[in-house]
Design an enzyme around this catalytic site. Structure first.
Site, PDB file in Angstrom:
ATOM      1  N   ARG A  35      62.841  -2.343  72.269  1.00  0.00           N
ATOM      2  CA  ARG A  35      64.058  -2.854  71.622  1.00  0.00           C
ATOM      3  C   ARG A  35      65.291  -2.650  72.490  1.00  0.00           C
ATOM      4  NH1 ARG A  35      63.029  -1.073  65.354  1.00  0.00           N
ATOM      5  NH2 ARG A  35      61.751  -2.879  64.877  1.00  0.00           N
ATOM      6  N   LYS A 196      49.566  -6.665  51.193  1.00  0.00           N
ATOM      7  CA  LYS A 196      49.862  -6.998  49.804  1.00  0.00           C
ATOM      8  C   LYS A 196      50.378  -8.422  49.637  1.00  0.00           C
ATOM      9  CE  LYS A 196      51.778  -3.695  47.317  1.00  0.00           C
ATOM     10  NZ  LYS A 196      52.912  -2.787  47.050  1.00  0.00           N
ATOM     11  N   GLY A 347      56.163  -7.227  63.240  1.00  0.00           N
ATOM     12  CA  GLY A 347      55.291  -6.220  62.620  1.00  0.00           C
ATOM     13  C   GLY A 347      53.937  -6.085  63.284  1.00  0.00           C
ATOM     14  N   GLY A 370      60.563  -7.909  58.779  1.00  0.00           N
ATOM     15  CA  GLY A 370      61.198  -8.299  57.513  1.00  0.00           C
ATOM     16  C   GLY A 370      62.168  -9.449  57.714  1.00  0.00           C
TER      17      GLY A 370
HETATM   18  P1  AMP Z   1      51.668  -5.841  56.105  1.00  0.00           P
HETATM   19  O1  AMP Z   1      52.619  -4.727  56.415  1.00  0.00           O
HETATM   20  O2  AMP Z   1      51.746  -6.351  54.708  1.00  0.00           O
HETATM   21  O3  AMP Z   1      51.710  -6.954  57.144  1.00  0.00           O
HETATM   22  O4  AMP Z   1      50.221  -5.205  56.157  1.00  0.00           O
HETATM   23  C1  AMP Z   1      49.666  -4.667  57.312  1.00  0.00           C
HETATM   24  C2  AMP Z   1      48.539  -3.760  56.904  1.00  0.00           C
HETATM   25  O5  AMP Z   1      47.585  -4.473  56.142  1.00  0.00           O
HETATM   26  C3  AMP Z   1      47.761  -3.187  58.074  1.00  0.00           C
HETATM   27  O6  AMP Z   1      48.025  -1.814  58.159  1.00  0.00           O
HETATM   28  C4  AMP Z   1      46.311  -3.455  57.727  1.00  0.00           C
HETATM   29  O7  AMP Z   1      45.471  -2.338  57.918  1.00  0.00           O
HETATM   30  C5  AMP Z   1      46.370  -3.802  56.256  1.00  0.00           C
HETATM   31  N1  AMP Z   1      45.267  -4.659  55.820  1.00  0.00           N
HETATM   32  C6  AMP Z   1      44.892  -5.830  56.332  1.00  0.00           C
HETATM   33  N2  AMP Z   1      43.783  -6.292  55.723  1.00  0.00           N
HETATM   34  C7  AMP Z   1      43.445  -5.396  54.786  1.00  0.00           C
HETATM   35  C8  AMP Z   1      42.388  -5.309  53.832  1.00  0.00           C
HETATM   36  N3  AMP Z   1      41.454  -6.277  53.739  1.00  0.00           N
HETATM   37  N4  AMP Z   1      42.349  -4.234  53.030  1.00  0.00           N
HETATM   38  C9  AMP Z   1      43.288  -3.278  53.136  1.00  0.00           C
HETATM   39  N5  AMP Z   1      44.315  -3.292  54.001  1.00  0.00           N
HETATM   40  C10 AMP Z   1      44.388  -4.343  54.831  1.00  0.00           C
END
Ligand code: AMP
Length: 389
Positions: A35, A196, A347, A370
């Site tokens: 950064r 999520k 991310g 974000g």
């Molecule tokens: P996000 O911050 O919402 O982009 O989520 C990223 C996180 O989602 C990573 O740390 C992954 O390990 C997790 N992730 C991806 N696929 C799955 C899954 N099928 N079950 C649980 N966690 C997951």
């Protein structure tokens, strides 16, 4: 049009540059300076053009109180060692800071202490804004990762200054996201993953008005699959979002947007346990899906063929564990080979593209997770909107 720093007269002016120096620090040393490097072009440009450069950033979450753990001093030390001479000031507002800035020579650079040591920063408090306003003649924002926040340094101060604009990093980010939103080469595909579904429903809905194909992977796929009547076993699933997923699938159909969901998985009996291949869409009650399977990778690859713009945000599985990383890396490698504008939306997808060693093969890697999602969801960001001429 966002006003560019290049259109402003900087010579002899006190130029406040909001940067994103929220970098990982371990044992008092900067552990990753991506950064800082990213902001250097703008900082050097301002200094070379005779500005008195005042750098300001947030760092961590000190919640409005002075806390040495969140001091930006290690960042100043790092810049002095690696890049250029910078003087560190012990606070970001007040008489001492004002005096130090008013005695700067043209081309000199100072870094202010963490903006979030004052509660007025996150509250965009007018009195904090006017304290910051005393320190500068020109306002520049080069902290894309903070542009979705309506804070004093990202928003309030910009409204208080006539002379304002974007640094090179923000200009590059907004160029790519504006093109994606307003004028993408088609077919336009969006690949959305991550944990999520609730975090990304707004983005998926916004994409239904813009993309031709939306791929859904990662933990969020299971809420969609549940809605379609499949058994998802122990997989991550948000029951209260099933109806929203139905609404999104219906909306996609009515708009002619193709939604592509995984058709097989790599799962396990427990989170990050021994991997088990799951051959179809039905996941037995004792298993959870932790990655997309090889048939899904094949399907995603086939559906991506010929796409001219691709946006990717979020991993296809728990890629931190090599047993469940194949889907994510396969997507990273597929995107690297494509003859298309490929934008990686911050991310975890950024670390995946870096780990796959193909970062230099995609068009743009966003510095804001974000911020990039909100840009797509709302079509702009408050910190960028305020810089439009
Ligand atoms: P996000 O911050 O919402 O982009 O989520 C990223 C996180 O989602 C990573 O740390 C992954 O390990 C997790 N992730 C991806 N696929 C799955 C899954 N099928 N079950 C649980 N966690 C997951």
């Amino acid at each position: 049009m966002v006003q560019s720093i290049e259109k402003l007269d900087l010579k002899g002016k006190r130029v406040f540059i909001r940067v994103d120096f929220n970098v990982p620090v371990a044992d008092g040393l900067v552990a990753d300076d991506t950064r800082i490097k990213g902001a250097m072009t703008t900082i050097k440009y301002a200094a070379d053009n005779g500005a008195k450069v005042v750098l300001a950033s947030h760092f961590g979450r000190p919640k409005g109180e002075r806390n040495p753990k969140y001091s930006l001093r290690p960042v100043a030390d790092h810049i002095n060692t690696m890049f250029m001479k910078v003087k560190f000031l012990n606070d970001c507002i007040g008489n001492d800071v004002e005096t130090a800035i008013n005695s700067m020579a043209n081309g000199e650079v100072v870094l202010l202490e963490n903006l979030r040591f004052h509660s007025g920063e996150e509250k965009n408090d007018p009195s904090f804004v006017s304290e910051l306003a005393k320190l500068c003649d020109v306002y520049i924002n080069d902290a894309f990762g903070a542009c979705h926040r309506k804070h004093a340094s990202t928003y309030g101060l910009a409204t208080a200054k006539d002379q304002k604009g974007a640094g090179f990093l923000v200009l590059k980010e907004s160029k790519y996201f504006d093109q994606l939103l307003k004028n993408p080469d088609t077919p336009f595909a969006a690949i959305i993953g991550g944990a999520k579904v609730s975090d990304k429903l707004g983005v998926i809905e916004a994409l239904l008005g813009r993309a031709d194909k939306v791929f859904i992977g990662g933990g969020m796929a299971y809420t969609f699959l549940k809605q379609m009547g499949h058994n998802v076993g122990q997989s991550l699933m948000e029951l209260d979002k099933v109806d929203t997923c139905r609404m999104l699938l219906e909306k996609a159909e009515s708009r002619g947007v193709k939604i592509i969901l995984p058709v097989d998985f790599v799962g396990s009996k427990e989170f990050r346990g021994a991997p088990v291949a799951i051959t179809g869409r039905e996941i037995s009650d004792d298993l959870m899906g932790l990655d997309i399977g090889s048939k899904s990778v094949e399907l995603f690859r086939k559906e991506l063929e010929g796409c001219k713009t691709v946006l990717w945000n979020g991993p296809m599985g728990v890629f931190e564990d090599e047993n469940f990383a194949n889907g994510t890396f396969a997507i990273a490698n597929t995107l690297a080979e494509m003859d298309a504008t490929v934008v990686i939306g911050g991310g975890d997808s950024v670390s995946a593209i870096n780990q796959a060693g193909v970062a230099d093969k995609v068009s743009h890697i966003s510095t804001g997770g974000g911020a990039s999602l909100e840009y797509i969801e709302f079509g702009t960001l408050p910190g960028i909107d305020v810089l439009r001429a």
